[in-house]
Design an enzyme around this catalytic site. Structure first.
Site, PDB file in Angstrom:
ATOM      1  CG  ASP A  16      -0.373   0.250   2.522  1.00  0.00           C
ATOM      2  OD1 ASP A  16       0.866   0.365   2.607  1.00  0.00           O
ATOM      3  OD2 ASP A  16      -1.131   0.349   3.513  1.00  0.00           O
ATOM      4  CB  CYS A  73       0.694  -2.503   4.702  1.00  0.00           C
ATOM      5  SG  CYS A  73       0.461  -3.565   6.140  1.00  0.00           S
ATOM      6  CB  THR A  75       1.990  -2.352  11.042  1.00  0.00           C
ATOM      7  OG1 THR A  75       0.749  -2.788  10.454  1.00  0.00           O
ATOM      8  CG2 THR A  75       1.803  -0.990  11.689  1.00  0.00           C
ATOM      9  CG  HIS A 106      10.119 -24.896  12.286  1.00  0.00           C
ATOM     10  ND1 HIS A 106      10.149 -24.831  13.666  1.00  0.00           N
ATOM     11  CD2 HIS A 106      11.279 -25.500  11.913  1.00  0.00           C
ATOM     12  CE1 HIS A 106      11.285 -25.374  14.109  1.00  0.00           C
ATOM     13  NE2 HIS A 106      11.987 -25.777  13.057  1.00  0.00           N
ATOM     14  CG  HIS A 141       8.329 -28.591  10.689  1.00  0.00           C
ATOM     15  ND1 HIS A 141       7.924 -28.110  11.919  1.00  0.00           N
ATOM     16  CD2 HIS A 141       9.652 -28.855  10.809  1.00  0.00           C
ATOM     17  CE1 HIS A 141       8.967 -28.086  12.734  1.00  0.00           C
ATOM     18  NE2 HIS A 141      10.016 -28.524  12.086  1.00  0.00           N
TER      19      HIS A 141
HETATM   20  C1  RB5 Z   1      -2.007   2.766   6.369  1.00  0.00           C
HETATM   21  O1  RB5 Z   1      -2.112   3.972   7.024  1.00  0.00           O
HETATM   22  C2  RB5 Z   1      -1.818   1.628   7.354  1.00  0.00           C
HETATM   23  O2  RB5 Z   1      -2.980   1.436   8.074  1.00  0.00           O
HETATM   24  C3  RB5 Z   1      -1.424   0.373   6.633  1.00  0.00           C
HETATM   25  O3  RB5 Z   1      -0.273   0.594   5.904  1.00  0.00           O
HETATM   26  C4  RB5 Z   1      -1.122  -0.852   7.471  1.00  0.00           C
HETATM   27  O4  RB5 Z   1      -0.177  -0.560   8.453  1.00  0.00           O
HETATM   28  C5  RB5 Z   1      -2.288  -1.588   7.990  1.00  0.00           C
HETATM   29  O5  RB5 Z   1      -2.167  -2.615   8.651  1.00  0.00           O
END
Ligand code: RB5
Length: 152
Positions: A16, A73, A75, A106, A141
């Site tokens: 994203d 993304c 996080t 694993h 596994h």
């Molecule tokens: C975008 O602002 C953020 O929410 C997205 O990149 C991600 O971290 C969502 O899990």
């Protein structure tokens, strides 16, 4: 242990807006290793939903069009939630080398998920390299990952 990187299997990658800059750098890194890359977008830092791009990559891996993928993304949390809803997808959100290695040995992870707002570029490259180098151990596994596909 064979630590060679398979350069014959292409990789599909998606992100994203929050991880667009890191995705671009990882594409350059992968191409430098001689790996063909399919870029599923997004293609700018304009705000988009991670769900749309996560689905594109996870669907392609789930259906066998690509054997492995990378999702990013901010996080990595949203992308891993999306990807792991798809059958046969084992998406691993990692920010340390030990977890990446274990996710291959694993869990036979077939999608690596990274948080573009969590890790720096150099660590991201090492995580990708380790993920590519590390084979699945199989053995005990194998039954475990097979049983992931049964309904809860
Ligand atoms: C975008 O602002 C953020 O929410 C997205 O990149 C991600 O971290 C969502 O899990």
């Amino acid at each position: 242990m064979d630590m060679a990187i398979d350069t014959t299997a292409p990789i599909i990658i998606g992100c994203d807006h929050a991880a667009f800059p890191l995705k671009e750098k990882i594409i350059v890194f992968l191409k430098g290793l001689g790996i063909e890359v399919k870029d599923a977008g997004t293609f700018s830092q304009e705000s988009v939903s991670y769900v749309d791009y996560g689905k594109k990559v996870a669907k392609a891996v789930s259906e066998g069009e690509y054997s492995r993928g990378i999702l990013l993304c901010g996080t990595g949390l949203g992308m891993s939630m999306v990807a792991n809803r798809f059958p046969r997808v084992r998406a691993a959100l990692c920010s340390d080398i030990f977890s990446v290695r274990m996710s291959r040995e694993h869990n036979d992870s077939n999608i690596l998920v990274l948080g573009g707002r969590i890790i720096g570029d150099a660590l991201a490259f090492e995580l990708v390299r380790t993920w590519l180098e590390t084979p699945f151990e199989g053995g005990r596994h194998l039954d475990r990952i097979k049983s992931l596909e049964t309904s809860v």
